[in-house]
Enzyme design. Sequence first.
Site, PDB file in Angstrom:
ATOM      1  N   GLN A 154       0.785  -1.078  -0.189  1.00 47.63           N
ATOM      2  CA  GLN A 154       0.624  -0.497   0.059  1.00 47.63           C
ATOM      3  C   GLN A 154       0.405   1.537  -0.181  1.00 47.63           C
ATOM      4  O   GLN A 154       0.207   1.705   0.520  1.00 47.63           O
ATOM      5  CB  GLN A 154      -0.696   0.006   1.077  1.00 47.63           C
ATOM      6  CG  GLN A 154      -1.599  -1.139   1.453  1.00 47.63           C
ATOM      7  CD  GLN A 154      -2.141  -1.214   2.914  1.00 47.63           C
ATOM      8  OE1 GLN A 154      -4.006  -0.157   2.564  1.00 47.63           O
ATOM      9  NE2 GLN A 154      -2.065  -2.341   3.482  1.00 47.63           N
ATOM     10  N   ASP A 198       6.194   4.232  -1.340  1.00 44.94           N
ATOM     11  CA  ASP A 198       7.714   5.387  -0.815  1.00 44.94           C
ATOM     12  C   ASP A 198       8.716   4.330  -1.896  1.00 44.94           C
ATOM     13  O   ASP A 198      10.418   4.567  -1.603  1.00 44.94           O
ATOM     14  CB  ASP A 198       7.568   4.664  -0.071  1.00 44.94           C
ATOM     15  CG  ASP A 198       8.050   3.663   1.417  1.00 44.94           C
ATOM     16  OD1 ASP A 198       8.016   3.085   0.213  1.00 44.94           O
ATOM     17  OD2 ASP A 198       7.809   3.523   2.309  1.00 44.94           O
ATOM     18  N   HIS A 213      -0.936   1.300  -4.222  1.00 41.64           N
ATOM     19  CA  HIS A 213      -1.924   2.755  -3.863  1.00 41.64           C
ATOM     20  C   HIS A 213      -0.449   3.874  -4.792  1.00 41.64           C
ATOM     21  O   HIS A 213      -0.424   5.132  -4.818  1.00 41.64           O
ATOM     22  CB  HIS A 213      -1.858   2.926  -2.640  1.00 41.64           C
ATOM     23  CG  HIS A 213      -2.779   3.144  -1.588  1.00 41.64           C
ATOM     24  ND1 HIS A 213      -2.871   2.379  -0.240  1.00 41.64           N
ATOM     25  CD2 HIS A 213      -4.008   1.815  -2.070  1.00 41.64           C
ATOM     26  CE1 HIS A 213      -4.163   2.160   0.150  1.00 41.64           C
ATOM     27  NE2 HIS A 213      -4.556   1.532  -1.011  1.00 41.64           N
ATOM     28  N   CYS A 233       0.032  14.609 -16.015  1.00 43.31           N
ATOM     29  CA  CYS A 233      -0.875  16.073 -15.982  1.00 43.31           C
ATOM     30  C   CYS A 233      -2.273  15.331 -15.741  1.00 43.31           C
ATOM     31  O   CYS A 233      -2.592  14.315 -17.081  1.00 43.31           O
ATOM     32  CB  CYS A 233      -0.281  16.623 -17.587  1.00 43.31           C
ATOM     33  SG  CYS A 233      -2.034  17.833 -17.596  1.00 43.31           S
TER      34      CYS A 233
HETATM   35  P1  NAD Z   1      -1.723   2.092   8.787  1.00 42.15           P
HETATM   36  O1  NAD Z   1      -0.864   3.990   9.394  1.00 42.15           O
HETATM   37  O2  NAD Z   1      -3.386   2.707   9.119  1.00 42.15           O
HETATM   38  O3  NAD Z   1      -1.601   0.994   9.840  1.00 42.15           O
HETATM   39  C1  NAD Z   1       0.214   2.009   9.980  1.00 42.15           C
HETATM   40  C2  NAD Z   1       0.155   0.010  11.312  1.00 42.15           C
HETATM   41  O4  NAD Z   1       1.866  -0.031  11.696  1.00 42.15           O
HETATM   42  C3  NAD Z   1      -0.450   0.976  12.802  1.00 42.15           C
HETATM   43  O5  NAD Z   1      -1.168  -0.559  13.440  1.00 42.15           O
HETATM   44  C4  NAD Z   1       0.590   0.748  14.061  1.00 42.15           C
HETATM   45  O6  NAD Z   1       0.498   0.478  14.462  1.00 42.15           O
HETATM   46  C5  NAD Z   1       1.781  -0.180  12.775  1.00 42.15           C
HETATM   47  N1  NAD Z   1       3.340  -0.776  12.723  1.00 42.15           N
HETATM   48  C6  NAD Z   1       3.949   1.005  12.573  1.00 42.15           C
HETATM   49  N2  NAD Z   1       5.721   0.514  12.745  1.00 42.15           N
HETATM   50  C7  NAD Z   1       5.122  -0.576  12.376  1.00 42.15           C
HETATM   51  C8  NAD Z   1       6.798  -0.733  13.072  1.00 42.15           C
HETATM   52  N3  NAD Z   1       8.022  -0.850  12.673  1.00 42.15           N
HETATM   53  N4  NAD Z   1       6.200  -2.434  12.613  1.00 42.15           N
HETATM   54  C9  NAD Z   1       4.845  -3.269  12.415  1.00 42.15           C
HETATM   55  N5  NAD Z   1       4.175  -2.317  12.760  1.00 42.15           N
HETATM   56  C10 NAD Z   1       3.998  -0.849  12.781  1.00 42.15           C
HETATM   57  O7  NAD Z   1      -1.146   2.364   7.763  1.00 42.15           O
HETATM   58  P2  NAD Z   1      -1.622   1.208   6.284  1.00 42.15           P
HETATM   59  O8  NAD Z   1      -2.433   0.546   6.570  1.00 42.15           O
HETATM   60  O9  NAD Z   1      -0.251   1.047   5.709  1.00 42.15           O
HETATM   61  O10 NAD Z   1      -2.882   2.576   5.688  1.00 42.15           O
HETATM   62  C11 NAD Z   1      -2.633   3.623   5.527  1.00 42.15           C
HETATM   63  C12 NAD Z   1      -2.479   4.477   3.905  1.00 42.15           C
HETATM   64  O11 NAD Z   1      -1.492   5.336   4.453  1.00 42.15           O
HETATM   65  C13 NAD Z   1      -1.977   3.144   3.085  1.00 42.15           C
HETATM   66  O12 NAD Z   1      -3.245   3.491   2.208  1.00 42.15           O
HETATM   67  C14 NAD Z   1      -0.978   3.947   2.795  1.00 42.15           C
HETATM   68  O13 NAD Z   1      -0.828   3.916   0.889  1.00 42.15           O
HETATM   69  C15 NAD Z   1      -0.227   5.210   3.074  1.00 42.15           C
HETATM   70  N6  NAD Z   1       0.691   5.179   3.925  1.00 42.15           N
HETATM   71  C16 NAD Z   1       1.802   5.491   2.868  1.00 42.15           C
HETATM   72  C17 NAD Z   1       2.880   5.878   3.841  1.00 42.15           C
HETATM   73  C18 NAD Z   1       3.813   5.165   3.128  1.00 42.15           C
HETATM   74  O14 NAD Z   1       4.508   4.367   1.600  1.00 42.15           O
HETATM   75  N7  NAD Z   1       5.611   4.746   3.973  1.00 42.15           N
HETATM   76  C19 NAD Z   1       2.856   6.545   4.946  1.00 42.15           C
HETATM   77  C20 NAD Z   1       1.983   6.915   5.740  1.00 42.15           C
HETATM   78  C21 NAD Z   1       0.471   6.570   4.790  1.00 42.15           C
END
Ligand code: NAD
Length: 436
Positions: A99, A102, A117, A125
């Site tokens: 998802q 990065d 995602h 554009c």
């Molecule tokens: P989320 O934020 O809903 O859930 C992240 C989960 O990971 C949480 O339950 C948290 O407690 C847990 N977590 C945090 N650090 C951790 C670690 N070091 N090890 C294990 N678990 C850990 O994220 P999601 O389910 O991916 O949904 C969020 C949406 O936001 C996604 O659609 C994503 O595309 C986007 N997003 C992406 C990024 C990225 O690309 N790095 C960053 C932020 C949000």
Amino acid sequence: MSYPDLAEKIFLHPRPWILSGAGISTESGIADFRGPGGLWERIDPMAYFSVEALNRNPAGFYSLGMEMFDLMDSAYPNEAHMVLGELQQKRLLGPFVTQNIDSLHQKGGAQMVYEVHGHLRTATCIKCRRTIVGFQELSRMVRGGQVPPCCDCGGMLKPDVILFGDSMPDDYNNARSMLNLFKGLEPVVIVLGSSLSVSPINMLPLEFKEMYIINQGATMLDSRAALRIDGRAGESMGLLKEHFIDMNGGQQMECLPAGFLPGLLIRGMDMAAEGLAKAASRKPQIVEEKCLAEGLMVKKAMQAYPRRSCRQPLEEYWLNQVESRAGDLIARCGRGGRVVPLAAASESRLLTLLEDFVRTAVQAAEKYQRQARYEPRVLKELMLQALGAAGLLEYIAENGGLQAHMLKVRILEERIEGLAEASGIELDSAKALEDI
Ligand code: NAD
């Protein structure tokens, strides 16, 4: 639940898929949405990262978004990305579905990644759809005061990420259709660092036979997980890798042969043992004979397995496991030293299972090649995996004197050879078939 259990699952259900979320990248310095300290605690992402918000307030999107996007672009993969990338390259893991936007899985060495995602590498554009700029160019435009950054046609440039309200990208549909192919083989998935609260991707794990979840904190599907680790992704993957190294006698793992599939052989024998148990009350001789023949065939095949004396300890361990499972099956047949012709295994369910696996692997390579965007090195790897599985089937069938299976497998091999030719990829098929 522990890491040895997870390692065992990885071998017993060949090449599990990975589904990752923002939590896997927090150890690279990128905040997640819903974890402690996550973005959600400071802002409402819907107010900035939705299609509606981008159209209503592009400056808001870019002033907050670019800071986060620049951070993601300059981030380094952490231990979780590195170990997962290595395990995929060494053929212990299957495709990754992420998802995240990065690109850290790719930077960590993963080759087959579905970015459901989107990603930050380019921006398009939204008006003419023809202009595509790289992330560095987009970032330079925004830093230079072009907010929002625009194309010559006057349309706004939007990073190729999926915002709330966007439709899902090709990668989502490609991942689903690839998974559909594997359904009959009962695939499993390891979820890492996701709260599983963003739909529709949070429904994907339910399409697998089993899911294992590694996450810090609760997820929406905890009650459905066959195995659950509450821990940090980096540390967890580090421990998993250490366990593989321990199993490998302290040595770093080498890449597994493409057709090294002990889990399939074990599953075949477990299926035979189940059939035997069901037939136990009636004791039909024919079931017993088939199972005995199957056990004998596998035992003989393991004893003469190619390059047995120079395998890495991890491979040797699993070949021993298969051999001892075959011994158990033979013992359960309770027929002592009675001679049973190996041909009694002609309708072997194990061989049918292997045949299904080879067919699916061939179809997977063909399907991957039909994707709009494919990478030749991934296609080549999929073809090698299909040929390796075909080689294993040939070896087991030949060892049991069952020629009928050879013809079907030869047709599948020819499909791979045709695919290699059509895509201009060089393959040494004979060598790939021996890679078991
Ligand atoms: P989320 O934020 O809903 O859930 C992240 C989960 O990971 C949480 O339950 C948290 O407690 C847990 N977590 C945090 N650090 C951790 C670690 N070091 N090890 C294990 N678990 C850990 O994220 P999601 O389910 O991916 O949904 C969020 C949406 O936001 C996604 O659609 C994503 O595309 C986007 N997003 C992406 C990024 C990225 O690309 N790095 C960053 C932020 C949000």
